[in-house]
Design a protein around this motif. Structure first.
Motif, PDB file in Angstrom:
ATOM      1  N   PRO A   5       0.837  -1.200   0.000  1.00 28.61           N
ATOM      2  CA  PRO A   5       0.000   0.000   0.000  1.00 28.61           C
ATOM      3  C   PRO A   5       0.870   1.247   0.000  1.00 28.61           C
ATOM      4  O   PRO A   5       1.923   1.275   0.643  1.00 28.61           O
ATOM      5  N   LEU A   6       0.444   2.286  -0.718  1.00 29.86           N
ATOM      6  CA  LEU A   6       1.240   3.498  -0.845  1.00 29.86           C
ATOM      7  C   LEU A   6       0.616   4.670  -0.098  1.00 29.86           C
ATOM      8  O   LEU A   6      -0.604   4.831  -0.078  1.00 29.86           O
ATOM      9  N   PHE A   7       1.480   5.491   0.479  1.00 30.40           N
ATOM     10  CA  PHE A   7       1.060   6.690   1.214  1.00 30.40           C
ATOM     11  C   PHE A   7       1.993   7.825   0.768  1.00 30.40           C
ATOM     12  O   PHE A   7       3.062   8.018   1.339  1.00 30.40           O
ATOM     13  N   GLU A  44       2.753  -2.970   7.323  1.00 32.33           N
ATOM     14  CA  GLU A  44       3.639  -2.070   6.593  1.00 32.33           C
ATOM     15  C   GLU A  44       2.933  -1.455   5.391  1.00 32.33           C
ATOM     16  O   GLU A  44       2.076  -2.072   4.765  1.00 32.33           O
ATOM     17  N   PHE A  45       3.340  -0.240   5.084  1.00 33.71           N
ATOM     18  CA  PHE A  45       2.914   0.418   3.853  1.00 33.71           C
ATOM     19  C   PHE A  45       4.097   1.230   3.346  1.00 33.71           C
ATOM     20  O   PHE A  45       5.091   1.410   4.055  1.00 33.71           O
ATOM     21  N   GLY A  46       4.019   1.686   2.112  1.00 27.46           N
ATOM     22  CA  GLY A  46       5.141   2.395   1.513  1.00 27.46           C
ATOM     23  C   GLY A  46       4.942   3.897   1.512  1.00 27.46           C
ATOM     24  O   GLY A  46       3.897   4.392   1.084  1.00 27.46           O
ATOM     25  N   ILE A  47       5.934   4.619   2.017  1.00 30.88           N
ATOM     26  CA  ILE A  47       5.913   6.081   1.955  1.00 30.88           C
ATOM     27  C   ILE A  47       6.801   6.521   0.800  1.00 30.88           C
ATOM     28  O   ILE A  47       7.973   6.152   0.721  1.00 30.88           O
ATOM     29  N   VAL A  48       6.216   7.290  -0.112  1.00 27.11           N
ATOM     30  CA  VAL A  48       6.949   7.846  -1.246  1.00 27.11           C
ATOM     31  C   VAL A  48       6.796   9.361  -1.206  1.00 27.11           C
ATOM     32  O   VAL A  48       5.711   9.878  -0.931  1.00 27.11           O
ATOM     33  N   ALA A  49       7.885  10.077  -1.450  1.00 27.11           N
ATOM     34  CA  ALA A  49       7.850  11.539  -1.424  1.00 27.11           C
ATOM     35  C   ALA A  49       7.189  12.062  -2.691  1.00 27.11           C
ATOM     36  O   ALA A  49       7.420  11.558  -3.801  1.00 27.11           O
ATOM     37  N   ARG A  59      -4.877  20.735  -4.714  1.00 27.77           N
ATOM     38  CA  ARG A  59      -3.820  20.299  -5.636  1.00 27.77           C
ATOM     39  C   ARG A  59      -3.338  18.916  -5.230  1.00 27.77           C
ATOM     40  O   ARG A  59      -2.512  18.766  -4.358  1.00 27.77           O
ATOM     41  N   ARG A  60      -3.872  17.891  -5.867  1.00 32.82           N
ATOM     42  CA  ARG A  60      -3.580  16.520  -5.478  1.00 32.82           C
ATOM     43  C   ARG A  60      -2.231  16.058  -6.021  1.00 32.82           C
ATOM     44  O   ARG A  60      -1.571  16.736  -6.790  1.00 32.82           O
ATOM     45  N   VAL A  61      -1.860  14.841  -5.631  1.00 39.69           N
ATOM     46  CA  VAL A  61      -0.583  14.260  -6.049  1.00 39.69           C
ATOM     47  C   VAL A  61      -0.638  13.938  -7.540  1.00 39.69           C
ATOM     48  O   VAL A  61      -1.539  13.254  -8.007  1.00 39.69           O
ATOM     49  N   HIS A  62       0.367  14.439  -8.280  1.00 44.13           N
ATOM     50  CA  HIS A  62       0.465  14.155  -9.709  1.00 44.13           C
ATOM     51  C   HIS A  62       1.588  13.172 -10.021  1.00 44.13           C
ATOM     52  O   HIS A  62       1.484  12.387 -10.964  1.00 44.13           O
ATOM     53  N   SER A  63       2.675  13.243  -9.248  1.00 49.34           N
ATOM     54  CA  SER A  63       3.761  12.290  -9.447  1.00 49.34           C
ATOM     55  C   SER A  63       4.537  12.157  -8.152  1.00 49.34           C
ATOM     56  O   SER A  63       4.517  13.051  -7.300  1.00 49.34           O
ATOM     57  N   VAL A  64       5.208  11.016  -8.000  1.00 52.46           N
ATOM     58  CA  VAL A  64       5.999  10.742  -6.793  1.00 52.46           C
ATOM     59  C   VAL A  64       7.380  10.287  -7.211  1.00 52.46           C
ATOM     60  O   VAL A  64       7.627   9.911  -8.366  1.00 52.46           O
ATOM     61  N   HIS A  65       8.312  10.314  -6.262  1.00 51.94           N
ATOM     62  CA  HIS A  65       9.653   9.815  -6.524  1.00 51.94           C
ATOM     63  C   HIS A  65       9.628   8.288  -6.589  1.00 51.94           C
ATOM     64  O   HIS A  65       8.782   7.636  -5.966  1.00 51.94           O
ATOM     65  N   SER A  66      10.565   7.728  -7.331  1.00 55.96           N
ATOM     66  CA  SER A  66      10.532   6.282  -7.586  1.00 55.96           C
ATOM     67  C   SER A  66      11.163   5.456  -6.473  1.00 55.96           C
ATOM     68  O   SER A  66      10.962   4.237  -6.430  1.00 55.96           O
ATOM     69  N   ILE A  67      11.939   6.079  -5.576  1.00 60.99           N
ATOM     70  CA  ILE A  67      12.544   5.349  -4.460  1.00 60.99           C
ATOM     71  C   ILE A  67      11.833   5.758  -3.177  1.00 60.99           C
ATOM     72  O   ILE A  67      11.721   6.947  -2.862  1.00 60.99           O
ATOM     73  N   GLY A  68      11.321   4.775  -2.449  1.00 61.77           N
ATOM     74  CA  GLY A  68      10.602   5.043  -1.211  1.00 61.77           C
ATOM     75  C   GLY A  68      11.093   4.161  -0.080  1.00 61.77           C
ATOM     76  O   GLY A  68      12.071   3.416  -0.231  1.00 61.77           O
ATOM     77  N   ARG A  94      12.118   0.248  -4.714  1.00 63.21           N
ATOM     78  CA  ARG A  94      11.922   0.968  -5.973  1.00 63.21           C
ATOM     79  C   ARG A  94      10.475   0.767  -6.402  1.00 63.21           C
ATOM     80  O   ARG A  94       9.981  -0.360  -6.433  1.00 63.21           O
ATOM     81  N   LEU A  95       9.794   1.843  -6.699  1.00 67.79           N
ATOM     82  CA  LEU A  95       8.408   1.752  -7.149  1.00 67.79           C
ATOM     83  C   LEU A  95       8.405   1.483  -8.645  1.00 67.79           C
ATOM     84  O   LEU A  95       8.792   2.334  -9.451  1.00 67.79           O
ATOM     85  N   ASP A  96       7.952   0.290  -9.022  1.00 66.84           N
ATOM     86  CA  ASP A  96       7.954  -0.104 -10.427  1.00 66.84           C
ATOM     87  C   ASP A  96       6.642   0.202 -11.128  1.00 66.84           C
ATOM     88  O   ASP A  96       6.579   0.261 -12.360  1.00 66.84           O
TER      89      ASP A  96
END
Length: 216
Positions: A5-7, A44-49, A59-68, A94-96
């Motif tokens: 899961p992503l956050f 556990e869940f994944g935090i991505v910046a 203004r919602r999330v449009h893109s995130v970094h690939s390493i979390g 790495r977010l694939d």
């Protein structure tokens, strides 16, 4: 490849570092509910910046970094319609991609765990000493003191990322460094740069404390 899961957040989480979050959006309240049904070690869940967009607001999330970094739920406290949770960073990934078939209101990432490689051991030891010297210079520029630092080089590099108010791109560079050796070099160089900026501008950096709350 694993599903996680992503956050998305406006902060970077590092392995071993704590973070406090306020959770109030329905989709992430659902995530907490789903996690509560798992064994403690599997919560556990994944935090991505966030690269573009915002955690909250119009203004919602449009893109995130690939390493979390994976976050393990340590505690949760109810405050009426929201929760205050504390998480601990565990492992990098790495977010694939995103699992389009996941039937949840929150996104589920397809991730690959990243190994913690050390690099040249003799260089790791030398760079760790350099980081400690750079931290001393940074503290001197601030007219402050540094807290006790971990002996482990991996923990030392990640602690710099959590303690020093670096930009998101700088923090991401630390998180994404392929080896401890590389990460210590990044930490050293950023510390000397920050100390120089403080001396040159006579101004203090904005600091987000380790464990400070972040809204979702």
């Amino acid at each position: 490849m694993r599903r996680l899961p992503l956050f998305p957040l406006g902060v970077v989480l590092f392995p071993g570092m704590p973070l406090q979050l306020q959770v109030f959006e329905p989709r992430y309240l659902r995530l907490l509910e789903d996690l509560s049904g798992r064994d403690p070690e599997e919560r556990e869940f994944g935090i991505v910046a966030i690269r573009e967009g915002s955690e909250v607001g119009t203004r919602r999330v449009h893109s995130v970094h690939s390493i979390g970094c994976a976050a393990r739920l340590a505690s949760a406290r109810s405050l009426g319609e929201r929760f205050v949770i504390r998480v601990i960073g565990t492992w990098r990934f790495r977010l694939d991609g995103v699992d389009a078939a996941a039937e949840t209101p929150y996104a589920t990432g397809l991730v690959t765990p990243l190994p913690e490689k050390h690099g040249d051991e003799s260089q790791v030891a030398e760079h760790a000493r350099e980081v400690r010297r750079a931290l001393e210079a940074y503290a001197t520029a601030l007219n402050g003191e540094i807290p006790p630092l971990p002996e482990d080089p991996d923990e030392l590099a990640y602690t710099v990322g959590a303690l020093v108010p670096l930009s998101i791109p700088d923090q991401q560079e630390l998180l994404a460094a392929p080896t401890t050796e590389d990460r210590l070099v990044v930490a050293r160089d950023r510390l000397w740069r920050e100390a120089g900026l403080i001396r040159a501008t006579h101004s203090l950096p904005f600091r987000r404390n380790v464990g400070e709350s972040s809204p979702n």
